[in-house]
Design a protein around this motif. Structure first.
Motif, PDB file in Angstrom:
ATOM      1  N   VAL A  57      50.781  -9.533  -7.617  1.00  0.00           N
ATOM      2  CA  VAL A  57      50.966  -8.173  -7.101  1.00  0.00           C
ATOM      3  C   VAL A  57      50.460  -7.240  -8.192  1.00  0.00           C
ATOM      4  O   VAL A  57      51.077  -7.083  -9.246  1.00  0.00           O
ATOM      5  N   ASN A  58      49.286  -6.675  -7.917  1.00  0.00           N
ATOM      6  CA  ASN A  58      48.510  -5.971  -8.940  1.00  0.00           C
ATOM      7  C   ASN A  58      48.962  -4.517  -9.079  1.00  0.00           C
ATOM      8  O   ASN A  58      48.641  -3.687  -8.228  1.00  0.00           O
ATOM      9  N   PRO A  59      49.664  -4.171 -10.149  1.00  0.00           N
ATOM     10  CA  PRO A  59      50.240  -2.812 -10.227  1.00  0.00           C
ATOM     11  C   PRO A  59      49.196  -1.707 -10.121  1.00  0.00           C
ATOM     12  O   PRO A  59      49.476  -0.662  -9.536  1.00  0.00           O
ATOM     13  N   ILE A  60      47.991  -1.928 -10.655  1.00  0.00           N
ATOM     14  CA  ILE A  60      47.053  -0.806 -10.764  1.00  0.00           C
ATOM     15  C   ILE A  60      46.352  -0.464  -9.447  1.00  0.00           C
ATOM     16  O   ILE A  60      45.586   0.482  -9.396  1.00  0.00           O
ATOM     17  N   GLN A  61      46.615  -1.223  -8.379  1.00  0.00           N
ATOM     18  CA  GLN A  61      46.040  -0.812  -7.103  1.00  0.00           C
ATOM     19  C   GLN A  61      47.059  -0.095  -6.224  1.00  0.00           C
ATOM     20  O   GLN A  61      46.743   0.279  -5.092  1.00  0.00           O
ATOM     21  N   PHE A  62      48.273   0.117  -6.745  1.00  0.00           N
ATOM     22  CA  PHE A  62      49.296   0.871  -6.021  1.00  0.00           C
ATOM     23  C   PHE A  62      49.349   2.299  -6.556  1.00  0.00           C
ATOM     24  O   PHE A  62      49.299   2.507  -7.775  1.00  0.00           O
ATOM     25  N   GLY A  63      49.495   3.256  -5.664  1.00  0.00           N
ATOM     26  CA  GLY A  63      49.714   4.639  -6.077  1.00  0.00           C
ATOM     27  C   GLY A  63      51.146   4.831  -6.536  1.00  0.00           C
ATOM     28  O   GLY A  63      52.004   3.974  -6.283  1.00  0.00           O
ATOM     29  N   PRO A  64      51.411   5.971  -7.199  1.00  0.00           N
ATOM     30  CA  PRO A  64      52.748   6.212  -7.749  1.00  0.00           C
ATOM     31  C   PRO A  64      53.851   6.246  -6.679  1.00  0.00           C
ATOM     32  O   PRO A  64      54.991   5.907  -6.958  1.00  0.00           O
ATOM     33  N   ASN A  65      53.513   6.639  -5.434  1.00  0.00           N
ATOM     34  CA  ASN A  65      54.547   6.686  -4.397  1.00  0.00           C
ATOM     35  C   ASN A  65      54.428   5.524  -3.412  1.00  0.00           C
ATOM     36  O   ASN A  65      54.952   5.582  -2.315  1.00  0.00           O
ATOM     37  N   GLU A  66      53.737   4.488  -3.827  1.00  0.00           N
ATOM     38  CA  GLU A  66      53.575   3.353  -2.920  1.00  0.00           C
ATOM     39  C   GLU A  66      54.610   2.264  -3.231  1.00  0.00           C
ATOM     40  O   GLU A  66      55.511   2.457  -4.044  1.00  0.00           O
ATOM     41  N   ASP A  67      54.435   1.113  -2.566  1.00  0.00           N
ATOM     42  CA  ASP A  67      55.505   0.111  -2.530  1.00  0.00           C
ATOM     43  C   ASP A  67      55.361  -1.014  -3.547  1.00  0.00           C
ATOM     44  O   ASP A  67      55.709  -2.155  -3.267  1.00  0.00           O
ATOM     45  N   TYR A  68      54.848  -0.674  -4.760  1.00  0.00           N
ATOM     46  CA  TYR A  68      54.692  -1.738  -5.767  1.00  0.00           C
ATOM     47  C   TYR A  68      56.006  -2.459  -6.055  1.00  0.00           C
ATOM     48  O   TYR A  68      56.061  -3.701  -6.061  1.00  0.00           O
ATOM     49  N   ASP A  69      57.069  -1.692  -6.285  1.00  0.00           N
ATOM     50  CA  ASP A  69      58.333  -2.324  -6.674  1.00  0.00           C
ATOM     51  C   ASP A  69      58.932  -3.161  -5.541  1.00  0.00           C
ATOM     52  O   ASP A  69      59.469  -4.237  -5.776  1.00  0.00           O
ATOM     53  N   SER A  70      58.795  -2.652  -4.319  1.00  0.00           N
ATOM     54  CA  SER A  70      59.449  -3.340  -3.199  1.00  0.00           C
ATOM     55  C   SER A  70      58.538  -4.376  -2.542  1.00  0.00           C
ATOM     56  O   SER A  70      58.963  -5.079  -1.619  1.00  0.00           O
ATOM     57  N   TYR A  71      57.295  -4.474  -2.981  1.00  0.00           N
ATOM     58  CA  TYR A  71      56.371  -5.424  -2.333  1.00  0.00           C
ATOM     59  C   TYR A  71      56.988  -6.823  -2.404  1.00  0.00           C
ATOM     60  O   TYR A  71      57.433  -7.256  -3.466  1.00  0.00           O
ATOM     61  N   PRO A  72      57.021  -7.560  -1.276  1.00  0.00           N
ATOM     62  CA  PRO A  72      57.747  -8.843  -1.266  1.00  0.00           C
ATOM     63  C   PRO A  72      57.122  -9.906  -2.184  1.00  0.00           C
ATOM     64  O   PRO A  72      55.918 -10.145  -2.128  1.00  0.00           O
ATOM     65  N   ARG A  73      57.964 -10.489  -3.035  1.00  0.00           N
ATOM     66  CA  ARG A  73      57.528 -11.581  -3.923  1.00  0.00           C
ATOM     67  C   ARG A  73      58.264 -12.847  -3.498  1.00  0.00           C
ATOM     68  O   ARG A  73      59.474 -12.940  -3.634  1.00  0.00           O
ATOM     69  N   THR A  74      57.530 -13.810  -2.975  1.00  0.00           N
ATOM     70  CA  THR A  74      58.140 -14.989  -2.343  1.00  0.00           C
ATOM     71  C   THR A  74      57.421 -16.261  -2.784  1.00  0.00           C
ATOM     72  O   THR A  74      56.951 -17.036  -1.951  1.00  0.00           O
ATOM     73  N   LEU A  75      57.337 -16.448  -4.096  1.00  0.00           N
ATOM     74  CA  LEU A  75      56.508 -17.537  -4.640  1.00  0.00           C
ATOM     75  C   LEU A  75      56.924 -18.916  -4.143  1.00  0.00           C
ATOM     76  O   LEU A  75      56.058 -19.747  -3.839  1.00  0.00           O
ATOM     77  N   GLU A  76      58.240 -19.133  -4.021  1.00  0.00           N
ATOM     78  CA  GLU A  76      58.691 -20.475  -3.640  1.00  0.00           C
ATOM     79  C   GLU A  76      58.203 -20.838  -2.235  1.00  0.00           C
ATOM     80  O   GLU A  76      57.603 -21.891  -2.017  1.00  0.00           O
ATOM     81  N   GLN A  77      58.446 -19.884  -1.324  1.00  0.00           N
ATOM     82  CA  GLN A  77      58.009 -20.090   0.062  1.00  0.00           C
ATOM     83  C   GLN A  77      56.469 -20.185   0.138  1.00  0.00           C
ATOM     84  O   GLN A  77      55.916 -21.036   0.842  1.00  0.00           O
ATOM     85  N   ASP A  78      55.781 -19.327  -0.613  1.00  0.00           N
ATOM     86  CA  ASP A  78      54.310 -19.357  -0.636  1.00  0.00           C
ATOM     87  C   ASP A  78      53.807 -20.731  -1.094  1.00  0.00           C
ATOM     88  O   ASP A  78      52.840 -21.269  -0.542  1.00  0.00           O
ATOM     89  N   SER A  79      54.455 -21.287  -2.116  1.00  0.00           N
ATOM     90  CA  SER A  79      54.028 -22.584  -2.660  1.00  0.00           C
ATOM     91  C   SER A  79      54.098 -23.655  -1.589  1.00  0.00           C
ATOM     92  O   SER A  79      53.183 -24.473  -1.454  1.00  0.00           O
ATOM     93  N   LYS A  80      55.192 -23.646  -0.816  1.00  0.00           N
ATOM     94  CA  LYS A  80      55.326 -24.663   0.247  1.00  0.00           C
ATOM     95  C   LYS A  80      54.193 -24.547   1.256  1.00  0.00           C
ATOM     96  O   LYS A  80      53.561 -25.528   1.631  1.00  0.00           O
ATOM     97  N   LEU A  81      53.928 -23.311   1.678  1.00  0.00           N
ATOM     98  CA  LEU A  81      52.853 -23.095   2.661  1.00  0.00           C
ATOM     99  C   LEU A  81      51.505 -23.545   2.097  1.00  0.00           C
ATOM    100  O   LEU A  81      50.708 -24.187   2.789  1.00  0.00           O
ATOM    101  N   LEU A  82      51.266 -23.235   0.829  1.00  0.00           N
ATOM    102  CA  LEU A  82      49.964 -23.565   0.230  1.00  0.00           C
ATOM    103  C   LEU A  82      49.811 -25.065   0.039  1.00  0.00           C
ATOM    104  O   LEU A  82      48.721 -25.616   0.199  1.00  0.00           O
ATOM    105  N   GLU A  83      50.900 -25.724  -0.297  1.00  0.00           N
ATOM    106  CA  GLU A  83      50.860 -27.188  -0.443  1.00  0.00           C
ATOM    107  C   GLU A  83      50.448 -27.817   0.890  1.00  0.00           C
ATOM    108  O   GLU A  83      49.562 -28.682   0.925  1.00  0.00           O
TER     109      GLU A  83
END
Lengths: 281, 281
Positions: A57-83
């Motif tokens: 989740v690349n901080p520098i492509q989010f504006g100051p009032n955008e959803d950088y902090d709340s952007y969903p981070r779901t690495l565990e679930q992502d790993s299963k799907l990618l496997e």
């Protein structure tokens, strides 16, 4: 499948593949993966020997009032799907790993095609994309990289800087994946309330009706106005409804292949979609 | 030694070297080669299996009133010198080969360290350097690239964007080559009249005296003022006389290792030089 969180770790993992002339494919993502992302990985799997998926989740492509902090981070679930779908390496670096602790002084900007559409509402967004994608290209050094057509303007920007800077990488665009009701898949769909989720497919319906209208000879300006009024009536706040050439040039009439673009907010969620419309001369 | 004028030709020439894991070194130049350039090639020869020298007078790093048109192009003579010193490939593309016939929309800029010294008098110069060097890096894909310390600020800019963008390339700086009388070698020395050529070594003499003065405890501001007045009396029009840290940060006192920078015009010729001064704590 192996998960690497450092540049050095990834480089060492890829060393043998590189020595053995394997074709490396890269799918850059911000994680929270859906079938759209997985289609990119499937496409990479077909064309490449080694498939790397970056999750960052690349901080520098989010504006100051955008959803950088709340952007969903779901690495565990992502790993299963990618496997399951056949990824070889996940590259999931920290912000510090990507940007270090020295100030970054370098910027990459693409003029013209970023001064429009999402570029208007999101100043600096495409610079942030260009910088992070260039960094990922230099870290992974893939032969081919895969991007979704949902972010059509982003794809055009990436193709542009790859060409302008002679990057030795083939850029492959992959069609939009949609839910059964037509809604373009997006990590941001998870922000939608149940009610707004029911309304959201209207965006795609508008695009399909517009396509029909255009191919039956209706005027482009009327068709765009029609989309805007339908969306507004359905409760959307429109950011833009536009038609462009596939190279993102402005167009007054439907006299060649075009792309229709929509960006609109429902509640607090900003959704984008697009449709390529063939002109049958 | 082979001369390639197209990107494709060069890529094909380098394919076998790349397959066989040879270390490729790149020496980017604008041609009109002197011993300074040849030192870069000698250094590359020591460290690399394959040495590529690019010769390209890059239009986008010249300002509108600068010497792009008159910059000396001496490919035949350059080829002879490079053959003697052990270059494997000369890459000498046309402007069209490098920039194509579609408009370039992408820019690379480095902030901070370019807002100073040569950056002040030459707006856009370092953007032009960053773009062309990035293009050459992507075309040649060297493991190591070699640049002269005479263009100290350019070297710092290149190190910065290589680090910021994770380019997989080692940047090697090579000390300034000087004529017997101390004048830093430069293709632009060829513009000097006989009389001005005799005056020009004063630049280096000033730097050496300044080094002595600093190491004997004279104040930095006085030492810089002294350089400026000596040069002005000798007929130079000063662009800048400055002291910086090796990272190009401003400095008020001589309390660490520093670099002294001079840019000055004699007649119509702009000369630059610098000297690294050790601080013995």
């Amino acid at each position: 499948m192996k998960i690497e969180s450092t540049i050095q770790g990834l480089s060492e993992s890829l060393k043998t593949a590189r020595t053995n002339q394997k074709i490396i494919g890269l799918v850059p993502t911000m994680g929270n993966l859906h079938q759209g992302h997985l289609n990119l990985v499937r496409e990479a799997r077909k064309k490449c020997d080694i498939v790397v998926v970056s999750i960052f989740v690349n901080p520098i492509q989010f504006g100051p009032n955008e959803d950088y902090d709340s952007y969903p981070r779901t690495l565990e679930q992502d790993s299963k799907l990618l496997e399951e779908v056949g990824c070889d390496y996940i590259f999931a670096p920290t912000v510090e790993q990507m940007y270090g602790n020295q100030p970054r002084l370098t910027n990459i900007s693409v003029s013209g095609i970023t001064a429009d559409l999402c570029g208007l509402q999101r100043p600096g967004h495409f610079d942030g994309v260009a910088v992070v994608v260039t960094k990922l290209f230099n870290i992974v050094r893939p032969e081919i990289a895969f991007f979704g057509e949902k972010d059509f303007q982003q794809l055009a920007v990436i193709r542009q800087f790859v060409r302008d800077l002679n990057m030795p990488i083939e850029i492959t665009g992959v069609p939009i994946a949609r839910a059964e009701d037509g809604l373009a898949l997006s990590s941001r769909n998870g922000y939608l309330s149940e009610e707004h989720r029911k309304t959201a497919p209207i965006i795609h319906q508008c695009l399909k009706i517009a396509e029909q209208d255009l191919q039956q000879g209706k005027k482009l300006a009327d068709v765009l106005a029609n989309i805007a009024s339908t969306l507004t009536q359905a409760g959307f706040v429109i950011d833009y409804v536009e038609a462009r050439t596939p190279e993102l040039q402005k167009i007054e009439e439907f006299n060649q292949n075009i792309v229709l673009f929509i960006a609109a907010k429902i509640g607090t969620t900003r959704l984008i979609d697009n449709l390529q419309v063939q002109h049958n001369a």
